[in-house]
Design a protein around this motif. Structure first.
Motif, short mmCIF file in Angstrom:
data_model
loop_
_atom_site.label_atom_id
_atom_site.label_comp_id
_atom_site.label_asym_id
_atom_site.label_seq_id
_atom_site.Cartn_x
_atom_site.Cartn_y
_atom_site.Cartn_z
N ARG B 125 0.90 -1.21 -0.19
CA ARG B 125 -0.12 0.27 0.12
C ARG B 125 1.02 1.28 0.02
NH1 ARG B 125 -5.23 -0.17 3.84
NH2 ARG B 125 -5.06 2.03 3.62
N THR B 126 2.02 1.58 0.79
CA THR B 126 2.76 2.44 0.97
C THR B 126 3.60 2.58 -0.38
OG1 THR B 126 3.13 1.72 3.26
CG2 THR B 126 4.86 3.37 2.33
N LEU B 127 3.94 1.60 -1.01
CA LEU B 127 4.78 1.49 -2.37
C LEU B 127 4.02 2.63 -3.45
CD1 LEU B 127 6.38 -1.51 -2.97
CD2 LEU B 127 7.43 0.52 -3.03
N ARG B 128 2.41 2.52 -3.51
CA ARG B 128 1.61 3.27 -4.49
C ARG B 128 1.82 4.65 -4.29
NH1 ARG B 128 -3.82 0.80 -2.52
NH2 ARG B 128 -3.25 -1.38 -2.27
N GLY B 129 2.35 5.43 -3.38
CA GLY B 129 2.35 6.50 -3.14
C GLY B 129 3.78 7.36 -2.77
N SER B 130 4.46 6.34 -2.24
CA SER B 130 5.86 6.76 -1.63
C SER B 130 6.98 6.14 -2.19
CB SER B 130 5.77 6.80 -0.06
OG SER B 130 4.72 7.50 0.46
N ALA B 131 8.21 6.89 -2.00
CA ALA B 131 9.39 6.09 -2.33
C ALA B 131 9.92 5.45 -1.02
CB ALA B 131 10.63 7.07 -2.67
N LEU B 132 10.27 4.41 -0.99
CA LEU B 132 10.42 3.48 0.01
C LEU B 132 12.02 3.27 0.59
CD1 LEU B 132 8.63 1.65 2.15
CD2 LEU B 132 9.32 -0.42 0.58
N TYR B 133 12.17 3.27 1.78
CA TYR B 133 13.53 3.34 2.40
C TYR B 133 13.80 2.10 3.45
CZ TYR B 133 13.92 7.39 -0.68
OH TYR B 133 13.95 8.18 -1.51
N TYR B 134 14.63 1.36 3.45
CA TYR B 134 14.85 0.55 4.67
C TYR B 134 15.86 1.02 5.41
CZ TYR B 134 16.12 -4.04 6.98
OH TYR B 134 16.89 -5.00 7.97
N GLY B 139 23.26 0.79 5.34
CA GLY B 139 22.70 1.43 3.73
C GLY B 139 23.54 2.67 3.47
N LYS B 140 22.91 3.45 2.46
CA LYS B 140 23.82 4.61 1.96
C LYS B 140 23.62 5.64 3.02
CE LYS B 140 23.14 7.58 -2.09
NZ LYS B 140 22.49 7.84 -3.55
N PRO B 141 24.65 6.50 3.37
CA PRO B 141 24.43 7.55 4.16
C PRO B 141 23.35 8.41 4.01
CG PRO B 141 26.56 7.25 3.86
CD PRO B 141 25.88 6.37 2.77
N ILE B 142 22.36 8.93 5.00
CA ILE B 142 21.31 9.63 4.60
C ILE B 142 21.44 11.06 4.26
CG2 ILE B 142 21.04 10.42 7.08
CD1 ILE B 142 18.05 10.01 6.84
N GLU B 143 22.55 11.55 4.28
CA GLU B 143 22.98 12.84 3.81
C GLU B 143 23.25 12.87 2.40
OE1 GLU B 143 24.60 11.56 6.42
OE2 GLU B 143 23.81 12.84 8.13
N LYS B 144 23.45 11.53 1.73
CA LYS B 144 23.82 11.61 0.15
C LYS B 144 22.58 11.08 -0.45
CE LYS B 144 28.49 10.79 0.91
NZ LYS B 144 29.90 9.82 0.69
N VAL B 145 21.34 11.03 0.17
CA VAL B 145 20.04 10.65 -0.57
C VAL B 145 19.27 11.66 -0.99
CG1 VAL B 145 18.09 9.28 -0.46
CG2 VAL B 145 20.05 8.37 0.93
N HIS B 146 18.73 11.64 -2.05
CA HIS B 146 17.79 12.74 -2.54
C HIS B 146 16.37 12.25 -2.47
CE1 HIS B 146 20.92 15.65 -4.11
NE2 HIS B 146 21.69 14.29 -4.77
N PHE B 147 15.85 12.91 -1.32
CA PHE B 147 14.36 12.20 -1.21
C PHE B 147 13.40 13.01 -2.00
CE2 PHE B 147 16.74 11.35 2.77
CZ PHE B 147 16.42 10.10 2.81
N PRO B 148 12.21 12.39 -2.45
CA PRO B 148 11.28 13.01 -3.01
C PRO B 148 10.31 13.66 -1.81
CG PRO B 148 10.99 10.75 -3.37
CD PRO B 148 12.14 10.89 -2.51
N ALA B 149 9.15 13.96 -2.46
CA ALA B 149 8.08 14.45 -1.31
C ALA B 149 7.50 13.66 -0.50
CB ALA B 149 7.17 15.40 -2.41
N ASN B 150 7.37 12.51 -1.20
CA ASN B 150 6.47 11.38 -0.23
C ASN B 150 7.54 10.25 -0.05
OD1 ASN B 150 4.00 12.65 -0.16
ND2 ASN B 150 3.74 11.99 -2.45
#
Lengths: 203, 203
Positions: B125-134, B139-150
């Protein structure tokens, strides 16, 4: 070495509150429990390089100070949940009920001490060995601060520090910010700890 | 919009535990209470742009899912302390005791829903509207991730996700890390929220 100091203006200085209603009866001892959780705990781990000072100024007998010394505490003493931590605070308050001498610290459990030290006493003692920072949303962004090996952070409770406290800190503590919003003290400490872990070498 | 999903493998799926000993009797519902605190609360404020899914897999009747929808919740519903939050979870578990249909959600309080949705249902359900992160220390350092709006983040509880859950997430969720240490879920969520607040525009 990391020191976190919180001034809790309403936190009761006697164990006269109810464990099942900490927010309503204790002057927000629940907030202090979460503060300790954020300062010391890792997933299945404990930060021995942390010291916490709770500076309690609530009724009926302020001030009371409780010091938690990671180096000497037994790691299993502090658990993640609020109630078990509140019981540690109660134990310290009970042990310190008849304290009169301002400078004397009583060891309640290994690494946990209660005293009549004032907020100013705590800050002065801390200044001897650590660079002092005041966590405040209008401070310098934490990413831009160069931290030495021994750092100490002062935070206010849900009401924040008074003007008198801020005047006392002016000139001796650099204002540092984790963001522009006003965050809960426990969230700020969690953020600061994780940020400091990323530095080389970490304080 | 930010979604936080936690898979709690031991968290009881019936209100059969003691409020005064959550760590010992509930399969760590105390951890979920702190998770909700970190996800939603600001100092004297509430994040309406947050959704939390608790995915409960403990005895006696797994799975149970509890959804907290910031947009619809009354801000005063969620308080910082563990016990009042545990009471919300108890209310949801009691309301959902006789649920049988897998897809049906019952609204327990404004913005709080209980269902028999599985962890996989929630993720799909979540995947329908949001980019998913674990969120995972490797993982990849959070400072290097480009996050979308959702954005949506999956976290494990104190035991972490199982191999099966990790296999399910592989390919659909990017691994993101807030640091090399293993942190408590509530500390990770506090860190992620504060980090996201610093982005322009913040998700």
């Amino acid at each position: 070495m990391r020191t976190f100091i919180i001034k809790a203006n309403r936190a009761h200085t006697k164990a006269d509150f109810s464990l099942t209603d900490l927010p309503g009866t204790s002057g927000r001892i629940d907030l202090l429990c979460r503060f300790l959780n954020s300062a010391f705990l890792l997933s299945h781990g404990f930060r021995k390089n942390v010291r916490v000072w709770l500076s309690l100024y609530g009724p009926p007998n302020p001030p009371k100070a409780i010091r938690f010394e990671g180096q000497r505490m037994r790691p299993k003493t502090l658990n993640p949940d609020e109630l078990s931590t509140a019981k540690l605070i109660i134990k310290a308050l009970k042990a310190g009920e008849n304290l009169r001498e301002p400078g004397k610290e009583l060891e309640v459990l290994p690494g946990i001490y209660v005293s009549k030290l004032t907020f100013e006493d705590i800050v002065r003692r801390t200044l001897r060995g650590s660079a002092l920072y005041y966590l405040h949303e209008e401070g310098k962004p934490i990413e831009k601060v160069h931290f030495p090996a021994n750092v100490a952070f002062v935070l206010g409770d849900h009401e924040g520090l008074s003007r008198e406290d801020e005047a006392f800190l002016a000139g001796i503590a650099e204002k540092v910010s984790v963001g522009k919003k006003s965050y809960l003290a426990s969230h700020v400490v969690a953020y600061v700890n994780i940020h400091l872990d990323s530095l080389t070498p970490p304080p």
